[in-house]
Design a protein around this motif. Structure first.
Motif, PDB file in Angstrom:
ATOM      1  N   ALA A 200       0.723  -1.312   0.035  1.00  0.00           N
ATOM      2  CA  ALA A 200       0.226  -0.102  -0.103  1.00  0.00           C
ATOM      3  C   ALA A 200       0.860   1.217   0.054  1.00  0.00           C
ATOM      4  O   ALA A 200       0.591   2.251  -0.753  1.00  0.00           O
ATOM      5  CB  ALA A 200      -0.799   0.012   1.129  1.00  0.00           C
ATOM      6  N   LEU A 201       1.766   1.384   0.815  1.00  0.00           N
ATOM      7  CA  LEU A 201       2.631   2.549   1.178  1.00  0.00           C
ATOM      8  C   LEU A 201       3.550   2.464  -0.381  1.00  0.00           C
ATOM      9  O   LEU A 201       3.853   4.114  -0.512  1.00  0.00           O
ATOM     10  CB  LEU A 201       3.740   2.345   2.234  1.00  0.00           C
ATOM     11  N   ALA A 202       4.154   1.555  -1.086  1.00  0.00           N
ATOM     12  CA  ALA A 202       4.845   1.956  -2.250  1.00  0.00           C
ATOM     13  C   ALA A 202       3.920   2.063  -3.614  1.00  0.00           C
ATOM     14  O   ALA A 202       4.742   2.433  -4.742  1.00  0.00           O
ATOM     15  CB  ALA A 202       5.574   0.594  -2.511  1.00  0.00           C
ATOM     16  N   LYS A 203       2.695   2.175  -3.499  1.00  0.00           N
ATOM     17  CA  LYS A 203       1.844   2.529  -4.702  1.00  0.00           C
ATOM     18  C   LYS A 203       1.811   3.941  -5.091  1.00  0.00           C
ATOM     19  O   LYS A 203       1.698   4.851  -4.145  1.00  0.00           O
ATOM     20  CB  LYS A 203       0.500   1.987  -4.315  1.00  0.00           C
ATOM     21  N   PRO A 204       2.183   4.330  -6.215  1.00  0.00           N
ATOM     22  CA  PRO A 204       2.220   5.816  -6.672  1.00  0.00           C
ATOM     23  C   PRO A 204       0.965   6.530  -6.207  1.00  0.00           C
ATOM     24  O   PRO A 204       1.229   7.787  -5.999  1.00  0.00           O
ATOM     25  CB  PRO A 204       2.499   5.843  -8.313  1.00  0.00           C
ATOM     26  N   ARG A 205      -0.298   5.854  -6.251  1.00  0.00           N
ATOM     27  CA  ARG A 205      -1.279   6.654  -6.156  1.00  0.00           C
ATOM     28  C   ARG A 205      -1.335   7.446  -4.639  1.00  0.00           C
ATOM     29  O   ARG A 205      -2.060   8.108  -4.401  1.00  0.00           O
ATOM     30  CB  ARG A 205      -2.314   5.506  -5.758  1.00  0.00           C
ATOM     31  N   MET A 206      -0.426   6.872  -3.819  1.00  0.00           N
ATOM     32  CA  MET A 206      -0.045   7.404  -2.450  1.00  0.00           C
ATOM     33  C   MET A 206       0.151   9.003  -2.629  1.00  0.00           C
ATOM     34  O   MET A 206      -0.215   9.783  -1.789  1.00  0.00           O
ATOM     35  CB  MET A 206       0.934   6.815  -1.690  1.00  0.00           C
ATOM     36  N   CYS A 207       0.824   9.352  -3.399  1.00  0.00           N
ATOM     37  CA  CYS A 207       1.276  10.743  -3.588  1.00  0.00           C
ATOM     38  C   CYS A 207       0.576  11.488  -4.931  1.00  0.00           C
ATOM     39  O   CYS A 207       0.938  12.287  -5.366  1.00  0.00           O
ATOM     40  CB  CYS A 207       2.702  10.840  -3.877  1.00  0.00           C
ATOM     41  N   GLY A 208      -0.593  10.710  -5.333  1.00  0.00           N
ATOM     42  CA  GLY A 208      -1.108  11.174  -6.521  1.00  0.00           C
ATOM     43  C   GLY A 208      -0.737  10.636  -8.063  1.00  0.00           C
ATOM     44  O   GLY A 208      -1.468  11.480  -8.956  1.00  0.00           O
ATOM     45  N   PHE A 209       0.378  10.198  -7.977  1.00  0.00           N
ATOM     46  CA  PHE A 209       0.702   9.608  -9.405  1.00  0.00           C
ATOM     47  C   PHE A 209      -0.159   8.575  -9.749  1.00  0.00           C
ATOM     48  O   PHE A 209      -0.634   7.640  -9.134  1.00  0.00           O
ATOM     49  CB  PHE A 209       2.298   9.089  -9.395  1.00  0.00           C
ATOM     50  N   GLU A 228      -6.390  12.678 -10.366  1.00  0.00           N
ATOM     51  CA  GLU A 228      -7.455  13.465  -9.926  1.00  0.00           C
ATOM     52  C   GLU A 228      -7.850  13.133  -8.458  1.00  0.00           C
ATOM     53  O   GLU A 228      -8.879  13.983  -8.115  1.00  0.00           O
ATOM     54  CB  GLU A 228      -8.889  13.196 -10.976  1.00  0.00           C
ATOM     55  N   TRP A 229      -7.440  12.343  -7.777  1.00  0.00           N
ATOM     56  CA  TRP A 229      -7.454  11.995  -6.328  1.00  0.00           C
ATOM     57  C   TRP A 229      -6.626  12.710  -5.528  1.00  0.00           C
ATOM     58  O   TRP A 229      -5.592  12.916  -5.995  1.00  0.00           O
ATOM     59  CB  TRP A 229      -7.496  10.401  -6.141  1.00  0.00           C
ATOM     60  N   ALA A 230      -6.940  12.992  -4.203  1.00  0.00           N
ATOM     61  CA  ALA A 230      -6.137  13.619  -3.138  1.00  0.00           C
ATOM     62  C   ALA A 230      -5.119  12.672  -2.690  1.00  0.00           C
ATOM     63  O   ALA A 230      -5.307  11.546  -2.399  1.00  0.00           O
ATOM     64  CB  ALA A 230      -7.024  14.117  -2.115  1.00  0.00           C
ATOM     65  N   PRO A 231      -3.901  13.373  -2.786  1.00  0.00           N
ATOM     66  CA  PRO A 231      -2.900  12.477  -2.534  1.00  0.00           C
ATOM     67  C   PRO A 231      -2.620  12.255  -0.884  1.00  0.00           C
ATOM     68  O   PRO A 231      -3.058  13.279  -0.097  1.00  0.00           O
ATOM     69  CB  PRO A 231      -1.577  13.132  -2.983  1.00  0.00           C
ATOM     70  N   ILE A 232      -2.052  11.364  -0.280  1.00  0.00           N
ATOM     71  CA  ILE A 232      -1.971  11.227   1.149  1.00  0.00           C
ATOM     72  C   ILE A 232      -0.396  11.656   1.489  1.00  0.00           C
ATOM     73  O   ILE A 232      -0.143  12.310   2.412  1.00  0.00           O
ATOM     74  CB  ILE A 232      -2.224   9.801   1.510  1.00  0.00           C
ATOM     75  N   LEU A 233       0.527  11.182   0.504  1.00  0.00           N
ATOM     76  CA  LEU A 233       1.905  11.519   0.820  1.00  0.00           C
ATOM     77  C   LEU A 233       2.263  12.710  -0.168  1.00  0.00           C
ATOM     78  O   LEU A 233       1.640  12.784  -1.393  1.00  0.00           O
ATOM     79  CB  LEU A 233       2.745  10.446   0.479  1.00  0.00           C
ATOM     80  N   THR A 234       3.583  13.558   0.046  1.00  0.00           N
ATOM     81  CA  THR A 234       4.156  14.409  -0.781  1.00  0.00           C
ATOM     82  C   THR A 234       5.014  13.217  -1.785  1.00  0.00           C
ATOM     83  O   THR A 234       5.372  12.182  -1.287  1.00  0.00           O
ATOM     84  CB  THR A 234       5.051  15.388  -0.349  1.00  0.00           C
ATOM     85  N   PRO A 235       5.219  13.773  -3.076  1.00  0.00           N
ATOM     86  CA  PRO A 235       6.145  12.944  -3.873  1.00  0.00           C
ATOM     87  C   PRO A 235       7.394  12.852  -3.379  1.00  0.00           C
ATOM     88  O   PRO A 235       8.020  11.407  -3.415  1.00  0.00           O
ATOM     89  CB  PRO A 235       6.409  13.733  -5.156  1.00  0.00           C
TER      90      PRO A 235
END
Length: 475
Positions: A200-209, A228-235
């Motif tokens: 889960a943490l390694a998925k690009p979705r976490m920072c919006g990618f 278009e989704w809100a990110p949880i982490l910064t890139p």
């Protein structure tokens, strides 16, 4: 005989057949209407006449994959009709020879064409959504609400904290154990495991990618496509997580975060600060240090712990023992002092990556190939053959740059950490907001390679910090 890049000569040779000509349409889609594939048409003429334009006899066809031969029902029907116009022709693909003269071959081929066409449409749809940053279907991921766009505050906060603690050195196992105690569940209602949290943490979705086939989708300039989704982490935080995860791929993580390939995984959260860090400094008869890692034993009243060198029967010398609380306090203060020194110096930590020039050159080569194709100096076939390894090289260089930049950014953030907060939490119990033991051990290993404990002499003696010899890491 047709293939995306080359005829499968190995298959032909294995069957005792001789390749007399290669038909290629590498830059022309077999699925799009209105596209004329010149070599496909030439192949049909050769099958009908039984020979090439120069008179060379043709007696069969070899392809790597049927979906490269035809992706439209009409084309497949025309191929079978041309192939069976003469008797005795042979056919093979990567799976082996097949009889195209059987009664059911046309219906089976048409079924394959339909499936192939559906796969092409699906891939094109996924690619279009990826490039536009649109949300795709599937189960709602942890951290987002049902629309897969809006953050679910409590879940997002848990993932954000987990990522930052993981970057700071905390083990995923200890985080998962904490989540299980709090009854935090996955979207499917299961307890979290180390593997599922790492994924889960390694998925690009976490920072919006946006991700497609395991890779970050990029635009023509090489920049990641933002969804278009809100990110949880910064890139930067996500790159730091991926750098750690990628470094551990295919390897075991031993005690203290040390990477190895032989010993089994150590998933335990350490209970003591300096196990595997303290080394015995007693001098042996040959003049070398014992250097055995010190072990732990509790005092009879269970109030304190003792670091000691095991006896000779288990590889030590049995000649060193020291009060654990005193040693822990001394080393802790040394670590905190070093962190304060770093903060006072500078927070500017340059990236150690040295491949900028190589990446720039590779991008220029790609642009030159594109210009060659656009101006007609290069054929489509030559372009696609040359561009494939170059794109792989560019992707590898960008990945290396991202990891190096993330490591430098993580180091910069560590340098400006509020040391007062670290100091305050260092001596608190974890249940009261103190630092996890794995985080403290990460700080220790950042500062020291090891700490050598020299003998204090016989009998009961006062604690002497001068007998502790830190082996410092270079800043």
């Amino acid at each position: 005989m047709q293939d995306q890049h080359r005829v499968n000569r190995e298959t032909a040779s294995r069957l005792g057949w001789t390749v007399v000509h290669e038909f290629t349409d590498n830059d022309k889609s077999a699925a799009k209407m209105g596209v004329v594939r010149d070599d496909f048409e030439a192949m049909l003429r050769a099958l009908m006449t039984g020979k090439l334009p120069d008179g060379t006899p043709v007696r069969g066809v070899v392809v790597l994959a049927n979906d490269r031969l035809a992706r439209r029902p009409g084309d497949y029907e025309r191929f079978v009709e041309a192939f069976t116009y003469n008797d005795g022709f042979v056919f093979a693909d990567a799976k082996g020879p097949a009889n195209l003269y059987s009664e059911d071959v046309e219906s089976m081929g048409l079924f394959g064409v339909v499936i192939s066409k559906m796969e092409v449409r699906m891939r094109n749809s996924h690619r279009a959504r990826a490039v536009s940053g649109k949300v795709v279907g599937g189960p709602c991921p942890f951290g987002w609400k049902g629309d897969r766009i809006t953050l679910e505050p409590d879940e997002a906060a848990l993932l954000r904290q987990a990522a930052r603690e993981f970057i700071g050195g905390r083990s995923l196992y200890s985080i998962v154990m904490e989540w299980q105690e709090k009854d935090v569940r996955t979207p499917r209602g299961n307890y979290w495991q180390t593997r599922t949290l790492r994924t889960a943490l390694a998925k690009p979705r976490m920072c919006g990618f946006r991700e497609l086939d395991g890779e970050v989708v990029r635009d023509e300039s090489g920049n990641p496509i933002v969804g278009e989704w809100a990110p949880i982490l910064t890139p930067e935080e996500w790159y730091a997580v991926r750098a750690i995860v990628d470094a551990r791929k295919g390897r075991n993580v031993k005690r203290g975060g040390v990477l190895g390939d032989v010993l089994p995984d150590d998933y335990r959260e350490h209970r003591y600060l300096l196990t595997d860090i303290l080394r015995c400094g007693r001098v042996k008869a040959d003049g070398t240090l014992c250097n055995t890692p010190l072990r732990i034993r509790r005092t009879p009243d269970k109030q304190r712990h003792i670091y000691y060198c095991p006896d000779k029967s288990v590889g030590g010398c049995g000649g060193v023992a020291r009060r654990g609380d005193k040693v822990d306090e001394f080393v802790s203060e040394a670590v905190l002092a070093k962190l304060e020194e770093r903060q006072m110096r500078s927070s500017e930590v340059p990236s150690l990556w040295s491949g900028d020039e190589e990446l720039k050159q590779a991008l220029e080569e790609r642009n030159e190939l594109a210009r060659g194709l656009a101006t007609g100096r290069m054929t489509s076939e030559t372009f696609f053959i040359a561009i494939a390894p170059l794109e792989e090289r560019i992707a590898r260089l960008r990945s290396e740059k991202s990891r190096a930049d993330a490591a430098a950014d993580s180091q910069r953030k560590r340098a400006v950490t509020d040391i007062e907060d670290v100091r305050r939490r260092w001596y608190l119990e974890e249940k009261d907001g103190g630092l996890p033991m794995s985080t403290k051990r990460t700080y220790v290993r950042e500062v020291f390679h090891a700490v050598i404990v020299h003998p204090a002499g016989k009998g009961r003696t006062a604690f002497n910090p001068d007998l502790l010899e830190p082996v410092w890491r270079a800043d």
